[in-house]
Design a protein around this motif. Structure first.
Motif, PDB file in Angstrom:
ATOM      1  N   ALA A 271       6.788   9.450   4.720  1.00 56.89           N
ATOM      2  CA  ALA A 271       6.622   9.623   3.381  1.00 56.89           C
ATOM      3  C   ALA A 271       6.110   8.483   2.543  1.00 56.89           C
ATOM      4  O   ALA A 271       5.415   8.420   1.783  1.00 56.89           O
ATOM      5  CB  ALA A 271       8.117   9.813   2.612  1.00 56.89           C
ATOM      6  N   LEU A 272       6.415   7.317   3.021  1.00 60.02           N
ATOM      7  CA  LEU A 272       5.857   5.896   2.510  1.00 60.02           C
ATOM      8  C   LEU A 272       4.290   6.048   2.796  1.00 60.02           C
ATOM      9  O   LEU A 272       3.710   5.492   1.640  1.00 60.02           O
ATOM     10  CB  LEU A 272       6.612   4.575   3.262  1.00 60.02           C
ATOM     11  N   GLN A 273       4.112   6.117   3.995  1.00 57.27           N
ATOM     12  CA  GLN A 273       2.634   6.183   4.182  1.00 57.27           C
ATOM     13  C   GLN A 273       1.814   7.296   3.318  1.00 57.27           C
ATOM     14  O   GLN A 273       0.609   6.869   2.752  1.00 57.27           O
ATOM     15  CB  GLN A 273       2.293   6.713   5.681  1.00 57.27           C
ATOM     16  N   GLY A 274       2.299   8.446   3.194  1.00 60.92           N
ATOM     17  CA  GLY A 274       1.670   9.372   2.192  1.00 60.92           C
ATOM     18  C   GLY A 274       1.894   8.836   0.820  1.00 60.92           C
ATOM     19  O   GLY A 274       0.657   9.006   0.137  1.00 60.92           O
ATOM     20  N   ARG A 275       2.754   8.270   0.456  1.00 65.81           N
ATOM     21  CA  ARG A 275       2.736   7.577  -0.864  1.00 65.81           C
ATOM     22  C   ARG A 275       1.525   6.710  -0.962  1.00 65.81           C
ATOM     23  O   ARG A 275       0.813   6.604  -2.195  1.00 65.81           O
ATOM     24  CB  ARG A 275       3.934   6.965  -1.586  1.00 65.81           C
ATOM     25  N   ASN A 276       1.355   5.708  -0.160  1.00 67.52           N
ATOM     26  CA  ASN A 276       0.404   5.080  -0.316  1.00 67.52           C
ATOM     27  C   ASN A 276      -1.056   5.276  -0.270  1.00 67.52           C
ATOM     28  O   ASN A 276      -2.033   4.803  -0.893  1.00 67.52           O
ATOM     29  CB  ASN A 276       0.387   3.982   1.119  1.00 67.52           C
ATOM     30  N   ALA A 277      -0.925   6.479   0.065  1.00 64.64           N
ATOM     31  CA  ALA A 277      -2.324   7.214   0.204  1.00 64.64           C
ATOM     32  C   ALA A 277      -2.713   8.121  -1.071  1.00 64.64           C
ATOM     33  O   ALA A 277      -3.657   8.617  -1.564  1.00 64.64           O
ATOM     34  CB  ALA A 277      -2.600   8.181   1.425  1.00 64.64           C
ATOM     35  N   LEU A 278      -1.730   8.068  -2.136  1.00 64.90           N
ATOM     36  CA  LEU A 278      -2.134   8.759  -3.397  1.00 64.90           C
ATOM     37  C   LEU A 278      -2.812   8.008  -4.302  1.00 64.90           C
ATOM     38  O   LEU A 278      -2.799   6.646  -4.396  1.00 64.90           O
ATOM     39  CB  LEU A 278      -0.574   8.934  -4.286  1.00 64.90           C
ATOM     40  N   ILE A 279      -3.575   8.714  -5.009  1.00 64.32           N
ATOM     41  CA  ILE A 279      -4.568   7.780  -6.065  1.00 64.32           C
ATOM     42  C   ILE A 279      -4.290   8.806  -7.464  1.00 64.32           C
ATOM     43  O   ILE A 279      -4.416   9.973  -7.742  1.00 64.32           O
ATOM     44  CB  ILE A 279      -6.235   8.028  -5.601  1.00 64.32           C
ATOM     45  N   ALA A 280      -3.686   8.088  -8.246  1.00 66.03           N
ATOM     46  CA  ALA A 280      -2.886   8.442  -9.538  1.00 66.03           C
ATOM     47  C   ALA A 280      -3.755   7.803 -10.805  1.00 66.03           C
ATOM     48  O   ALA A 280      -3.955   6.548 -10.829  1.00 66.03           O
ATOM     49  CB  ALA A 280      -1.657   8.403  -9.669  1.00 66.03           C
ATOM     50  N   GLN A 281      -3.861   8.668 -11.757  1.00 62.42           N
ATOM     51  CA  GLN A 281      -4.276   8.103 -13.013  1.00 62.42           C
ATOM     52  C   GLN A 281      -3.213   8.274 -13.896  1.00 62.42           C
ATOM     53  O   GLN A 281      -2.590   9.462 -14.081  1.00 62.42           O
ATOM     54  CB  GLN A 281      -5.502   8.850 -13.523  1.00 62.42           C
ATOM     55  N   TRP A 282      -2.849   7.299 -14.876  1.00 59.21           N
ATOM     56  CA  TRP A 282      -1.820   7.100 -15.883  1.00 59.21           C
ATOM     57  C   TRP A 282      -2.350   7.304 -17.284  1.00 59.21           C
ATOM     58  O   TRP A 282      -3.332   6.395 -17.437  1.00 59.21           O
ATOM     59  CB  TRP A 282      -0.726   6.358 -15.504  1.00 59.21           C
ATOM     60  N   ASP A 283      -1.689   7.936 -18.169  1.00 59.98           N
ATOM     61  CA  ASP A 283      -1.906   7.974 -19.612  1.00 59.98           C
ATOM     62  C   ASP A 283      -0.989   6.916 -19.980  1.00 59.98           C
ATOM     63  O   ASP A 283       0.218   7.253 -20.084  1.00 59.98           O
ATOM     64  CB  ASP A 283      -1.669   9.550 -20.230  1.00 59.98           C
ATOM     65  N   GLU A 284      -1.495   5.894 -20.626  1.00 59.93           N
ATOM     66  CA  GLU A 284      -0.516   4.863 -21.146  1.00 59.93           C
ATOM     67  C   GLU A 284      -0.513   4.782 -22.638  1.00 59.93           C
ATOM     68  O   GLU A 284       0.051   3.789 -23.206  1.00 59.93           O
ATOM     69  CB  GLU A 284      -1.158   3.508 -20.559  1.00 59.93           C
ATOM     70  N   SER A 285      -1.035   5.740 -23.152  1.00 60.52           N
ATOM     71  CA  SER A 285      -1.031   5.714 -24.629  1.00 60.52           C
ATOM     72  C   SER A 285       0.349   5.533 -25.258  1.00 60.52           C
ATOM     73  O   SER A 285       0.372   5.128 -26.417  1.00 60.52           O
ATOM     74  CB  SER A 285      -1.822   7.134 -25.300  1.00 60.52           C
ATOM     75  N   GLN A 286       1.377   6.169 -24.569  1.00 57.54           N
ATOM     76  CA  GLN A 286       2.605   5.987 -25.398  1.00 57.54           C
ATOM     77  C   GLN A 286       3.619   5.103 -24.570  1.00 57.54           C
ATOM     78  O   GLN A 286       4.797   4.904 -24.782  1.00 57.54           O
ATOM     79  CB  GLN A 286       3.539   7.423 -24.968  1.00 57.54           C
ATOM     80  N   ALA A 287       3.000   4.215 -23.620  1.00 59.25           N
ATOM     81  CA  ALA A 287       3.742   3.252 -22.894  1.00 59.25           C
ATOM     82  C   ALA A 287       4.018   1.931 -23.571  1.00 59.25           C
ATOM     83  O   ALA A 287       3.385   1.698 -24.296  1.00 59.25           O
ATOM     84  CB  ALA A 287       2.885   3.164 -21.533  1.00 59.25           C
ATOM     85  N   GLU A 288       5.249   1.693 -23.036  1.00 59.93           N
ATOM     86  CA  GLU A 288       5.636   0.191 -23.460  1.00 59.93           C
ATOM     87  C   GLU A 288       4.552  -0.878 -22.921  1.00 59.93           C
ATOM     88  O   GLU A 288       4.123  -0.880 -21.871  1.00 59.93           O
ATOM     89  CB  GLU A 288       6.810  -0.432 -23.038  1.00 59.93           C
ATOM     90  N   THR A 289       3.822  -1.697 -23.896  1.00 58.16           N
ATOM     91  CA  THR A 289       2.599  -2.583 -23.082  1.00 58.16           C
ATOM     92  C   THR A 289       3.062  -3.943 -23.615  1.00 58.16           C
ATOM     93  O   THR A 289       2.076  -4.784 -23.498  1.00 58.16           O
ATOM     94  CB  THR A 289       1.296  -2.238 -23.759  1.00 58.16           C
ATOM     95  N   ARG A 290       4.106  -4.234 -24.314  1.00 58.94           N
ATOM     96  CA  ARG A 290       4.307  -5.666 -24.613  1.00 58.94           C
ATOM     97  C   ARG A 290       4.684  -6.523 -23.284  1.00 58.94           C
ATOM     98  O   ARG A 290       5.077  -5.976 -22.424  1.00 58.94           O
ATOM     99  CB  ARG A 290       5.519  -5.814 -25.629  1.00 58.94           C
ATOM    100  N   SER A 291       4.545  -7.613 -23.513  1.00 54.35           N
ATOM    101  CA  SER A 291       4.792  -8.443 -22.414  1.00 54.35           C
ATOM    102  C   SER A 291       6.067  -9.436 -22.859  1.00 54.35           C
ATOM    103  O   SER A 291       6.586  -9.643 -24.087  1.00 54.35           O
ATOM    104  CB  SER A 291       3.711  -9.564 -22.262  1.00 54.35           C
ATOM    105  N   SER A 292       6.854  -9.976 -21.806  1.00 54.77           N
ATOM    106  CA  SER A 292       8.133 -10.757 -22.178  1.00 54.77           C
ATOM    107  C   SER A 292       7.726 -12.012 -23.579  1.00 54.77           C
ATOM    108  O   SER A 292       8.544 -12.023 -24.408  1.00 54.77           O
ATOM    109  CB  SER A 292       8.504 -11.641 -21.130  1.00 54.77           C
ATOM    110  N   SER A 293       6.714 -12.624 -23.495  1.00 52.47           N
ATOM    111  CA  SER A 293       6.355 -13.491 -24.580  1.00 52.47           C
ATOM    112  C   SER A 293       6.303 -12.910 -25.614  1.00 52.47           C
ATOM    113  O   SER A 293       6.663 -13.524 -26.643  1.00 52.47           O
ATOM    114  CB  SER A 293       5.005 -14.396 -23.900  1.00 52.47           C
TER     115      SER A 293
END
Ligand code: FES
Ligand code: FES
Lengths: 719, 154
Positions: A271-293
């Protein structure tokens, strides 16, 4: 998890008994809302099972994640039953909020707030005492004697001339005896198991590799699942190319679920090998993008503004304005991961309109509700089989049942065609949430001519744990009480005292982490109190005791710890002692730390002497172990742990960049338990809060200033 | 084909040579006493003995165990191993227990190499084994106790 603080126990309890044909009998009290309800639950209420083979099994309604509740709850029953410790066994209760609710939480089965023993105390004593009375009645029948002339000892009923019958021999007949309306409980002077050293009931299986955790559950035809999560909180999957993953030997399916992409295979490795082989694109428009600073900048901006007042005695602003003997201090404490030794996991089998779930859960009621919605079955068709948990520290009390939900989504996505064992990797566990919120605390104090504080102002900026969850109802007003607990309940007698706070919002998911708000509030209040003592030229112990005149239990543990540690005795130049005291979850703990400073700024925490007042000590050695564990967990975090985010993604990966305590940093620990006749209170969390401030206060002697930024590390800048 | 003995039984393996020993033992042999904690040799939960030495099975590929003699917690029956388990039970070291198979395997290997370890020796040998329940204080005591027990038996 949060102390859901209803200390009044539902006293309307009824005992139920079930004869187990050919086996023995089972008994247990049920808390019913009203007597009419009782009829609906004729078959309910099994807490104690006594069988013909002379074994007594206690049904444990709480999760054991290491805190020893299987030993503690079993000891309570064994005590009232007058059983022999060797005949005692335990098993986890099923998820059932009607029978197995936490009496402090209402109709809700849950383990948290260090309540397991406290809420079970009377419930299990009554069950044990009732069962004992019925066994005596049964023996009276057999012998044709008066029950009042019989006594019990070590699992036997004994008559005046010394004749004996074991509980096993009496079990079946006892099940047909009337249930005593008011079972007679022992008085503390009659206890012979409670308060004694009894061996942990789970030591043999946990030292031989035989103990079964969720990761060890095996079902026929089971597939191993791993999930690729979004790289940032709030990102959603756009597209995925799973063609290479599907070609990995052993991979059986790749499915999209709400929380990412799951790969199912015949082994975890595939399962881990399978996951390593995935190629995914993510929509980050609604994502948290701030940094700790950025988050810290926002925290500081909030800190500059008056917050919502959560406590105000006298007029702290005025007293501060009128004083010219003042000090101020600001503390920064980071996000922390629970990083349980067993990375999160859950096994789900969806077959014939039944959903079976195997997991270690602190809140089976929530997990069951969430799972029922996902798989589309009524809750009666779901069973949770509680497993030992390889640690939890609050993590397995997830308000949205996150990892359980994930496993159910996967099982649903493959239409229940195979049982699914979902296993997170350490990296998943580190990066996918949840965290102790970061916190910024600022203090101002004013001292009178004798060096005593006359004004104290604490301002807290942190993130809510409960807002936006099913527990939001416990937040009354603009501030989540878990942010300020420990600070808002400061016990010291200070005439002008104010605590105010701001809730900051971010997309970083937060959760109760062992001792919750106390984990940061104890640190900042106790380190600041030492600075107050220093400015006023006072001994930290003397000053605290003077301010605790109305808090005898705080003062009691403080005096005991100080006395046992030899507070005030002469020490070599390179050694120092520091102390701290804190109440959490209705238990009181004081600790004195002894440290040795080396010339290069590295140091050794030699020893922590700990005094605890947790009411009646049921299993003293388990209490000691919890103090030791709380100290190691809390001190380790203060010395080395931090979760930071960069553009919305957690930066830490595994135990090479998230650094819990290891053996070489663990101090010697000496625990003293205060004698008490008060009802027992929790020990899973209260050992933690005083540890880091006691050590920081000891280290202070060698430093230019107090340790205000956590983690403070293993090498310090010397004065 | 990779040949080795595991807990005294001769075995052959023909699968992916990169598969770590840990997952082979857990998923194929169904011996679940050895635990997964990190997968990158940072926590020690997976510790087994390979030719008598403690190794992190999560980071030991099957290709590396050709002709090796492997012992897992299930097969631990050496004198030192039994002494360690007894001391662990007497002192009630365990809390959640999840790290303890690995702790016991590391502690046993320590005693086999050094029958009377100092605190520093213990720190050295055991610092690769994390315990989130922080049972370290008792681990240290239990190792000393097991060493004393062994010294008496000789
Ligand atoms: S799982 Fe092997 S060292 Fe952590
Ligand atoms: S006993 Fe829980 S991680 Fe060690």
């Amino acid at each position: 998890m949060k102390s859901l603080n209803s200390t009044s126990m539902d006293r309307r309890q009824f005992l139920k008994v079930t004869s187990l044909a050919g086996v023995g009998f089972a008994i247990g009290p049920v808390g019913f809302a009203n007597a009419a309800d009782q009829n609906k639950h004729q078959s309910l209420g099994n807490f104690v099972r006594i069988s013909k083979d002379n074994l007594v099994t206690v049904i444990i309604k709480h999760l054991d994640k290491g805190q020893g509740v299987t030993t503690g709850l079993t000891a309570i029953v064994a005590e009232e039953l007058d059983a022999d410790w060797q005949q005692m066994r335990w098993e986890f209760a099923p998820a059932d909020a009607e029978r197995y609710n936490n009496l402090f939480f209402g109709k809700f089965q849950g383990t948290g707030g260090s309540t397991s023993v406290a809420n079970s105390w009377m419930q299990l004593r009554q069950a044990g005492a009732a069962a004992r009375a019925m066994l005596v009645d049964a023996a009276a029948k057999v012998w044709g004697e008066d029950a009042a002339s019989l006594r019990t000892q070590a699992g036997k009923v004994i008559n005046a001339s010394g004749k004996q019958l074991s509980y096993g021999e009496l079990a079946e007949l006892a099940g047909t005896q009337p249930i005593p309306a008011e079972p007679v409980l022992k008085t503390p002077d009659q206890f012979r198991i409670i308060g004694q050293h009894i061996p942990r009931i789970d030591s043999p299986e946990k030292t031989t590799g035989k103990a079964i955790y969720t990761i060890d559950v095996r079902r026929p035809g089971m597939l191993h699942a791993v999930v690729l999560h979004a790289p940032k909180f709030g990102a959603v999957l756009k597209t995925v190319d799973d063609s290479a993953a599907k070609k990995v030997p052993g991979v059986k399916a790749v499915v999209r679920i709400e929380r990412g992409i799951a790969v199912l295979a015949t082994s975890h490795w595939s399962a881990l090998q399978g996951r390593n082989a995935l190629i995914a694109q993510w929509d980050e428009s609604q994502a948290e993008t701030r940094s700790s600073s950025t988050l810290w900048d926002e925290y500081r901006a909030l800190l500059a503004k008056p917050g919502h007042v959560v406590r105000e005695d006298g007029d702290a602003d005025k007293a501060l304005a009128n004083s010219n003997n003042k000090l101020s201090l600001t503390f920064e404490l980071p996000f922390l991961a629970h990083a349980t030794m067993e990375p999160l996991n859950c096994v789900v089998e969806l077959v014939d309109n039944q959903c079976q779930i195997w997991t270690g859960s602190q809140m089976p009621t929530v997990d069951k509700m969430v799972a029922a919605q996902i798989v589309g079955l009524p809750p009666e068709q779901l069973q949770i089989h509680t497993q030992l948990a390889g640690g939890s520290f609050g993590r397995r009390a997830s308000p949205n049942a996150d990892y359980v939900a994930e496993a159910c989504m996967i099982a649903k996505a493959i239409n229940g065609s195979a049982p699914v064992s979902l296993q997170w990797s350490r990296e998943d566990d580190m990066k996918a949430g949840y965290y102790r919120p970061m916190a910024l605390h600022q203090f101002h104090a004013a001292l009178d001519a004798e060096g005593k504080p006359v004004a104290w102002h604490q301002r807290v900026v942190s993130q809510s744990i409960m807002r936006g969850t099913p527990f939001e109802g416990m937040v009354r007003g603009p501030i989540d009480p878990t942010m300020v607990e420990g600070g808002s309940t400061l016990p010291y007698a200070i005439a002008n005292l104010k605590v105010d706070a701001h809730e900051h919002k971010s997309g970083i998911p937060t959760l109760w982490w062992r001792s919750v708000g106390h984990s940061h509030n104890a640190y900042v209040t106790e380190v600041f109190m030492d600075e107050v003592a220093r400015l006023g030229g006072q001994d930290p112990l003397t000053l605290r005791l003077a301010l605790l005149a109305n808090h005898p239990r705080h003062a009691g543990v403080l005096k005991l710890a100080a006395e046992k540690a030899g507070w005030g005795k002469a020490l070599p130049d390179n050694q120092a002692m520091g102390l701290a005291v804190h109440e959490s979850f209705n238990s009181f703990v004081a600790q004195v730390a002894l440290v040795t400073m080396h010339q290069d700024g590295t140091y050794k925490v030699n020893k922590i002497v700990c005094a605890v007042d947790c009411g009646i000590a049921i299993t003293p050695d388990v209490i000691k172990a919890q103090m030791e564990g709380g100290i190691g967990y809390g001190l380790g975090a203060a010395m080395g742990e931090a979760i930071t985010v960069k553009e919305g993604a957690v930066e830490q990966n595994n135990f090479y960049d998230y650094l819990p305590m290891r053996i070489q940093h663990m101090p010697d620990v000496e625990v003293h338990i205060l004698a008490s006749d008060q009802a027992p209170t929790g020990v899973g969390e209260p050992g933690l809060p005083p540890a880091a401030p006691a050590v920081a206060n000891a280290l202070r002697k060698f430093l230019k200033g107090p340790l205000t930024k956590l983690p403070f590390g293993t090498k310090l800048d010397l004065a | 084909m990779i040949s080795f003995t595991l807990n005294g039984t001769q075995r052959q393996y023909q699968g992916d040579p990169n598969q770590p020993l840990l997952w082979y033992v857990r998923d194929e042999l169904n011996l679940t006493g050895s635990k997964f904690g990190c997968g990158v040799a940072q926590c020690g939960a997976c510790t087994m003995h390979v030719n008598g030495q403690p190794v992190r099975a999560c980071s030991t590929p099957m290709a590396a165990v050709q002709n090796a003699s492997i012992t897992t917690i299930e097969g631990l029956d050496s004198v030192a191993g039994k002494a360690i388990q007894h001391a662990w039970q007497r002192l009630d070291v365990v809390q959640c227990g999840y790290c303890q198979s690995g702790q016991i395997m590391s502690a046993t290997a320590l005693l086999q190499n050094n029958p009377s370890p100092s605190d520093q020796d213990i720190d050295q040998a055991m610092q690769g084994n994390l315990c989130r329940c922080a049972t370290y204080h008792r681990i240290r005591q239990a190792i000393h106790q097991a060493a004393d027990d062994l010294a008496r038996e000789v």
